[in-house]
Design an enzyme around this catalytic site. Sequence first.
Site, short mmCIF file in Angstrom:
data_model
loop_
_atom_site.label_atom_id
_atom_site.label_comp_id
_atom_site.label_asym_id
_atom_site.label_seq_id
_atom_site.Cartn_x
_atom_site.Cartn_y
_atom_site.Cartn_z
CE LYS A 178 -1.89 3.01 1.93
NZ LYS A 178 -1.60 4.41 1.52
CD GLU A 254 12.90 4.35 9.13
OE1 GLU A 254 12.81 5.46 9.73
OE2 GLU A 254 12.99 4.23 7.91
CB CYS A 288 12.78 9.34 8.73
SG CYS A 288 13.81 7.99 8.17
CD GLU A 390 9.36 12.92 11.60
OE1 GLU A 390 10.33 12.24 11.28
OE2 GLU A 390 8.19 12.49 11.56
N1 LIG Z 1 9.85 8.38 6.32
C1 LIG Z 1 9.27 8.86 7.38
O1 LIG Z 1 9.71 8.70 8.48
C2 LIG Z 1 8.03 9.61 7.18
C3 LIG Z 1 7.52 10.39 8.18
N2 LIG Z 1 6.40 11.05 7.97
C4 LIG Z 1 5.90 11.92 9.06
O2 LIG Z 1 4.52 11.74 9.16
C5 LIG Z 1 3.86 13.00 9.02
C6 LIG Z 1 2.51 12.80 8.38
O3 LIG Z 1 2.65 12.30 7.06
P1 LIG Z 1 1.70 11.15 6.55
O4 LIG Z 1 1.78 10.99 5.10
O5 LIG Z 1 0.33 11.38 7.12
O6 LIG Z 1 2.41 9.88 7.22
P2 LIG Z 1 1.82 8.51 7.61
O7 LIG Z 1 2.75 7.83 8.51
O8 LIG Z 1 0.43 8.67 8.10
O9 LIG Z 1 1.75 7.75 6.19
C7 LIG Z 1 2.64 6.80 5.75
C8 LIG Z 1 1.85 5.63 5.16
O10 LIG Z 1 0.99 5.06 6.13
C9 LIG Z 1 -0.34 4.95 5.61
N3 LIG Z 1 -1.28 5.04 6.72
C10 LIG Z 1 -1.69 6.14 7.36
N4 LIG Z 1 -2.57 5.83 8.33
C11 LIG Z 1 -2.72 4.48 8.30
C12 LIG Z 1 -3.50 3.55 9.04
N5 LIG Z 1 -4.32 3.93 10.01
N6 LIG Z 1 -3.39 2.24 8.74
C13 LIG Z 1 -2.58 1.82 7.76
N7 LIG Z 1 -1.83 2.65 7.01
C14 LIG Z 1 -1.89 3.96 7.28
C15 LIG Z 1 -0.40 6.09 4.61
O11 LIG Z 1 -1.47 5.90 3.71
C16 LIG Z 1 0.97 6.01 3.98
O12 LIG Z 1 1.02 4.96 3.03
C17 LIG Z 1 4.83 13.84 8.22
O13 LIG Z 1 4.63 15.18 8.42
C18 LIG Z 1 6.14 13.38 8.77
O14 LIG Z 1 6.42 14.05 9.98
C19 LIG Z 1 5.71 10.95 6.81
C20 LIG Z 1 6.17 10.18 5.78
C21 LIG Z 1 7.42 9.50 5.87
O1 LIG Z 2 17.27 3.15 3.55
C1 LIG Z 2 17.70 4.28 3.34
O2 LIG Z 2 18.80 4.45 2.86
C2 LIG Z 2 16.92 5.48 3.61
C3 LIG Z 2 16.06 5.55 4.54
C4 LIG Z 2 15.29 6.73 4.76
C5 LIG Z 2 14.18 6.69 5.47
O3 LIG Z 2 13.84 5.56 6.09
C6 LIG Z 2 13.20 7.78 5.58
O4 LIG Z 2 13.50 8.89 5.22
O5 LIG Z 2 12.10 7.47 6.02
#
Ligand SMILES: NC(=O)C1=CN([C@@H]2O[C@H](COP(=O)(O)OP(=O)(O)OC[C@H]3O[C@@H](n4cnc5c(N)ncnc54)[C@H](O)[C@@H]3O)[C@@H](O)[C@H]2O)C=CC1
Ligand SMILES: O=C(O)/C=C/C=C(\O)C(=O)O
Length: 486
Positions: A178, A254, A288, A390
């Site tokens: 997803k 993560e 992240c 964050e």
């Molecule tokens: N790589 C990372 O660590 C990321 C961190 N974020 C953080 O999260 C904040 C919010 O962004 P979002 O896009 O809303 O992140 P999110 O963590 O809600 O979304 C990431 C994924 O989880 C899915 N998701 C959301 N709620 C869910 C649920 N209840 N059950 C199953 N899947 C679910 C979303 O559809 C998407 O595919 C950002 O501002 C940022 O701070 C967001 C994206 C990536």
């Molecule tokens: O696997 C990597 O090299 C990068 C990871 C980065 C994330 O996990 C992120 O930004 O969420």
Amino acid sequence: MNDIKHYINGQYVGSASGKLFDNINPANGRVISKVHEAGREEVDAAVQAAKAALRGPWGKMTLEQRTQILHKVADGINARFDEFLEAECLDTGKPKSLASHIDIPRGAANFKVFADMIKNVPTESFEMPTPDGTGALNYAVRRPKGVIGVISPWNLPLLLMTWKVGPALACGNTVVVKPSEETPTTTALLGEVMKDAGVPDGVYNVVHGFGGDSAGAFLTEHPDVDGFTFTGETGTGEVIMKAAARGIRDISLELGGKNAGLVFADCDMDKAIEGTMRSAFANCGQVCLGTERVYVERAIFDEFVTRLKAAAEGLKIGPPDDSEANMGPLVSLKHREKVLSYYQKAVDDGATVVTGGGVPDMPAELAGGAWVQPTIWTGLADDSAVVTDEIFGPCCHIRPFDTEEEAIELANSLPYGLASAVWTENVSRAHRVAGQIEAGIVWVNSWFLRDLRTPFGGSKQSGVGREGGVHSLEFYTEMKNVCIKL
Ligand SMILES: NC(=O)C1=CN([C@@H]2O[C@H](COP(=O)(O)OP(=O)(O)OC[C@H]3O[C@@H](n4cnc5c(N)ncnc54)[C@H](O)[C@@H]3O)[C@@H](O)[C@H]2O)C=CC1
Ligand SMILES: O=C(O)/C=C/C=C(\O)C(=O)O
């Protein structure tokens, strides 16, 4: 304009409900495509296809056959490199210069690396004595965990999705992915590559939609999924963890970070500025592992702030095709609202805005994009939400410190523990400080230097479990001990 459909059992299929949502280009706010939103019906079809595929040709393949196919998947991504690059940059707005060096090559490498790794990792064997003197032999074997639910984010869409799908398939599992609703395209495109590479139908499935009360929740609530891997926000991780508890399914999470950079007076200043620059502003701050809290030893504080300001002001903001641009937009206008709310909060909390703090002037054709300025603050209290939450934008707060102990205490002061960057030329200090930082990853004199064999993940509220190298194999397999009485 094309429709983006689910990929289930080797076919692209639309939603029975006919529900579609817009996929928006964050560089200009225009609709790129319409995406089918999965209901429970499509999620169930994907999970059943994945379950059946475990018992089909995929489950019967030798390791050698399976890993050869995964090499073909990697080759297939590389053969269609420009298409993946175009799609990823349209969905995210990130500069092509960035995605062509990081996102797409890593998307391919994630298949090769784990295909090779699974062939080379040994398992355990123990001989034991028995009362009758004949003895017994124990040996462990790895078996696939089953159907893996992969829920991936929007910041590095192909890279982070394949970081999970690569090892999951290498270990013989099947997957239902997803992808984030913000960035569905490369995950959809990968279905074609899987097909061409000879991945049997049902092994790789994709359902599109949102999180709560949509495809994400339907997937985590589905009883026939055997484990979940997720990258995203800590709060979402908690929801997924609860859903996985029903049926005692395994999870790898993560999650968020509020990572600290520690800059000591004995650092190489050029390296520290260059590394902190990347760690705060690369991918428009949407990594992240990025640094949003920078602690600088007082003796070099003013010089560091002045030089980081100059570096941030030297960034060229622009759309993906601008070869000089090194900063794109945020992923969406909604995310920009969140980031700008922190820009405002910083001012309300009395920050000195060293640079940025708003929205840049962009040409008319890009005016609908989610652009923000790279921003640096000083002068905030340690408990300001700007310093503790964050933000996930191109910004950082810089604060002075006086002693090594204070720097470590500041770094460890939050409930997150994902990553940290330490800047010092003193090797003893580097070891000492790295040893005391509560984080899954500590970089010394570097940032985002990634060896895919290493453990990757977060401590405290930044995650559960580790992926990377043998740790991915641990998560994506069940170990079984066979004990043979001789
Ligand atoms: N790589 C990372 O660590 C990321 C961190 N974020 C953080 O999260 C904040 C919010 O962004 P979002 O896009 O809303 O992140 P999110 O963590 O809600 O979304 C990431 C994924 O989880 C899915 N998701 C959301 N709620 C869910 C649920 N209840 N059950 C199953 N899947 C679910 C979303 O559809 C998407 O595919 C950002 O501002 C940022 O701070 C967001 C994206 C990536
Ligand atoms: O696997 C990597 O090299 C990068 C990871 C980065 C994330 O996990 C992120 O930004 O969420």
